[in-house]
Scaffold this motif. Structure first.
Motif, PDB file in Angstrom:
ATOM      1  N   GLY A 199       9.933 -65.161  69.561  1.00  7.99           N
ATOM      2  CA  GLY A 199       9.780 -66.150  68.472  1.00  7.99           C
ATOM      3  C   GLY A 199       9.145 -67.460  68.904  1.00  7.99           C
ATOM      4  O   GLY A 199       9.005 -68.385  68.106  1.00  7.99           O
TER       5      GLY A 199
ATOM      6  N   SER B  64      10.785 -73.696  63.297  1.00  9.73           N
ATOM      7  CA  SER B  64      11.973 -74.138  62.556  1.00  9.73           C
ATOM      8  C   SER B  64      12.110 -75.671  62.650  1.00  9.73           C
ATOM      9  O   SER B  64      12.457 -76.342  61.674  1.00  9.73           O
TER      10      SER B  64
ATOM     11  N   TYR C 100      14.378 -74.159  69.649  1.00  7.06           N
ATOM     12  CA  TYR C 100      13.862 -73.888  68.299  1.00  7.06           C
ATOM     13  C   TYR C 100      13.912 -72.407  67.932  1.00  7.06           C
ATOM     14  O   TYR C 100      14.225 -72.065  66.801  1.00  7.06           O
ATOM     15  N   ASN C 101      13.575 -71.532  68.904  1.00  4.71           N
ATOM     16  CA  ASN C 101      13.580 -70.109  68.584  1.00  4.71           C
ATOM     17  C   ASN C 101      14.885 -69.418  68.965  1.00  4.71           C
ATOM     18  O   ASN C 101      15.177 -68.336  68.484  1.00  4.71           O
TER      19      ASN C 101
ATOM     20  N   ILE D 291       7.194 -66.917  59.632  1.00  6.79           N
ATOM     21  CA  ILE D 291       8.630 -67.219  59.691  1.00  6.79           C
ATOM     22  C   ILE D 291       9.275 -66.618  60.941  1.00  6.79           C
ATOM     23  O   ILE D 291      10.174 -67.212  61.544  1.00  6.79           O
ATOM     24  N   GLU D 292       8.792 -65.418  61.338  1.00  4.47           N
ATOM     25  CA  GLU D 292       9.421 -64.806  62.528  1.00  4.47           C
ATOM     26  C   GLU D 292       9.103 -65.573  63.815  1.00  4.47           C
ATOM     27  O   GLU D 292       9.788 -65.428  64.819  1.00  4.47           O
ATOM     28  N   LYS D 293       8.089 -66.425  63.766  1.00  2.83           N
ATOM     29  CA  LYS D 293       7.827 -67.344  64.884  1.00  2.83           C
ATOM     30  C   LYS D 293       8.769 -68.530  64.692  1.00  2.83           C
ATOM     31  O   LYS D 293       8.413 -69.546  64.070  1.00  2.83           O
ATOM     32  N   GLN D 294       9.990 -68.372  65.189  1.00  2.00           N
ATOM     33  CA  GLN D 294      11.015 -69.384  64.883  1.00  2.00           C
ATOM     34  C   GLN D 294      10.771 -70.720  65.587  1.00  2.00           C
ATOM     35  O   GLN D 294      11.445 -71.703  65.307  1.00  2.00           O
TER      36      GLN D 294
ATOM     37  N   PRO E  68      17.812 -71.469  66.032  1.00  2.00           N
ATOM     38  CA  PRO E  68      17.092 -72.012  64.861  1.00  2.00           C
ATOM     39  C   PRO E  68      18.019 -72.640  63.824  1.00  2.00           C
ATOM     40  O   PRO E  68      17.655 -73.631  63.190  1.00  2.00           O
TER      41      PRO E  68
END
Ligand SMILES: NC(=O)c1ccc[n+]([C@@H]2O[C@H](COP(=O)([O-])OP(=O)(O)OC[C@H]3O[C@@H](n4cnc5c(N)ncnc54)[C@H](O)[C@@H]3O)[C@@H](O)[C@H]2O)c1
Ligand SMILES: O=C(O)[C@H]1O[C@H](OP(=O)(O)OP(=O)(O)OC[C@H]2O[C@@H](n3ccc(=O)[nH]c3=O)[C@H](O)[C@@H]2O)[C@H](O)[C@@H](O)[C@@H]1O
Length: 387
Positions: A332, A182, A103-104, A176-179, A107
């Motif tokens: 992230g 996503s 996910y991070n 958002i920066e914590k991907q 993404p």
């Protein structure tokens, strides 16, 4: 067999054809097994891989031969998709990238897989008046309200702040920066799209939110039937550590909580949805086991005990080590703190309840892991390193 099967309202169940996308994965393989061994339904099984369902496809003498047909295709770009959906009465979409390590770090692939690639499936079902069962995730709830309360707040004890309810709980993601989010965000948007197709165009749909279904054939063991550097979900990570006699890695102290449900219990719930459309259509269902809650640290401890029992090997001196999430997953990453499913809706609509305790499901799953992988791991570890 077919004549005697009844739905929950006492009506005979008619055999149907199911287009199952992602049938070669963990959940798909168990669902195909159940449909072949206990029902008269036909399955068009779509996936890029079929290793996990090979035992259902060959040899031709299997009792269900002719009721399951494998189509190797990637739904990203294959013109056969609409035709296969049209041939079926029901489509079940399981296809997704669904391992947190992706996910991070990937993404874009995660968002494309969980949202963009699912769009044609929803569109073809809607346009052709076909029923859809779509697999979402408990991750759409994100973090609990409880996690934002002060540590000493008495409200933390109130289930209203942590039990996750389909029709009430908000979806709370990180920045958002914590991907990490996503995946959850893409799943949430496809849920909203399906719901809107139902409301505006009459699509008959059911959305499933699985809460950590686990069991045999989940993911892969790195270096044996998957990439050496790959990071599967926690059951396979810990199984791999146990098989290799190395400490289990606890991300950020292993304080996050999860409820685990046995795949075979969960598949019963999916079969009820398939065979009771009148009760399942238009609903979103949590499918999990609220009684099987542990912290990840407790899971590691229990898996270590169970593995010692089923393998006959001695326990490790250092069973666990702590690693930071940045080290383990990279920049992230973020985490869901706690996941307890509310079971009111699935209970009312389908009368379903999970049965298997965490100890019992780990015992059968780790027996399978040991039987399937112990020899291969021994061999791979004995190989001299090449320079
Ligand atoms: N296992 C769980 O507890 C769990 C929890 C929450 C949500 N889910 C959801 O359930 C679904 C199935 O999960 P799973 O655990 O079986 O995962 P899985 O990775 O084992 O299965 C997914 C399958 O989809 C296939 N696939 C992916 N992209 C495809 C494409 N473009 N074309 C054709 N096939 C494709 C993969 O090859 C794989 O076999 C996913 O949507 C996942 O997000 C699972
Ligand atoms: O199974 C689900 O219901 C959903 O949740 C999973 O997410 P998560 O539970 O966070 O994924 P796991 O890899 O199973 O991790 C569980 C917990 O164990 C931790 N972990 C994982 C691996 C490991 O080696 N050590 C470790 O401490 C993770 O940080 C996390 O807190 C995945 O996102 C999806 O497959 C799915 O949508």
């Amino acid at each position: 067999m077919a004549a005697s099967r009844m739905d929950l309202d006492g009506r005979p169940i008619k055999p149907i054809t199911i287009c199952m996308i992602g049938a070669g994965g963990f959940i798909g393989s168990h669902l195909c097994e159940k449909l072949m061994s206990e029902t008269p339904h036909k399955v068009l099984a779509l996936d890029v891989y079929n290793d996990k369902i090979k035992h259902l496809l060959e040899p031709d003498s299997l009792p269900w031969a002719g009721r399951i047909q494998f189509h190797r295709l990637n739904i990203k770009h294959d013109s056969r998709l609409e035709g296969l959906i049209k041939m079926a009465d029901l489509t079940i979409n399981l296809a997704a990238i669904c391992t947190p390590a992706d996910y991070n770090t990937r993404p874009l692939d995660t968002i494309y897989s969980n949202f963009i690639d699912a769009l044609p499936v929803v569109k073809y079902c809607s346009e052709n008046n076909k029923r859809l069962i779509h697999f979402s995730t408990c991750e759409v709830y994100g973090k609990t309200i409880q996690s934002f309360l002060p540590k000493d707040s008495p409200l933390r004890q109130d289930p209203a702040y942590y039990v996750l309810k389909e029709d009430v709980s908000p979806c709370i993601f990180g920045s958002i920066e914590k991907q990490r989010w996503s995946y959850a965000c893409a799943k949430q948007l496809i849920e909203r799209l399906i719901y809107a197709e139902g409301a505006e165009n009459g699509l008959e749909f059911t959305i499933v939110r699985p809460f950590n279904w686990i069991g045999p054939r989940m993911d892969f063991i790195p270096g044996i039937d998957g990439p050496s550097e790959g990071v599967p979900r926690v059951l396979a990570c810990f199984s791999n550590n146990l098989l290799r006699r190395e400490p289990l890695k606890l991300v950020d102290g292993g304080q996050s909580q999860r409820t685990f449900v046995y795949i075979k219990d969960a598949i019963e719930a999916v079969l009820l949805m398939i065979e009771n459309p009148g009760r399942a259509n238009g609903h979103i269902f949590n499918v999990g086991n609220p009684n099987n809650e542990v912290t990840v640290r407790q899971l590691a401890e229990m898996m270590t005990k169970v593995y010692t029992k089923v393998s006959g090997e001695s326990a490790l001196e250092t069973p666990t080590i702590d690693v930071s999430s940045k080290e383990f997953y990279g920049e992230g990453y973020d985490d869901s703190d706690k996941r307890i499913p509310d079971m009111t809706i699935i209970n009312k609509q389908l009368g379903w309840n999970p049965k298997t305790s965490l100890w019992d499901l780990l015992e059968s799953t780790l027996t399978y892991q040991h039987r399937t992988y112990a020899e291969a791991i021994k061999k791979s570890m004995a190989k001299p390193t090449s320079y």
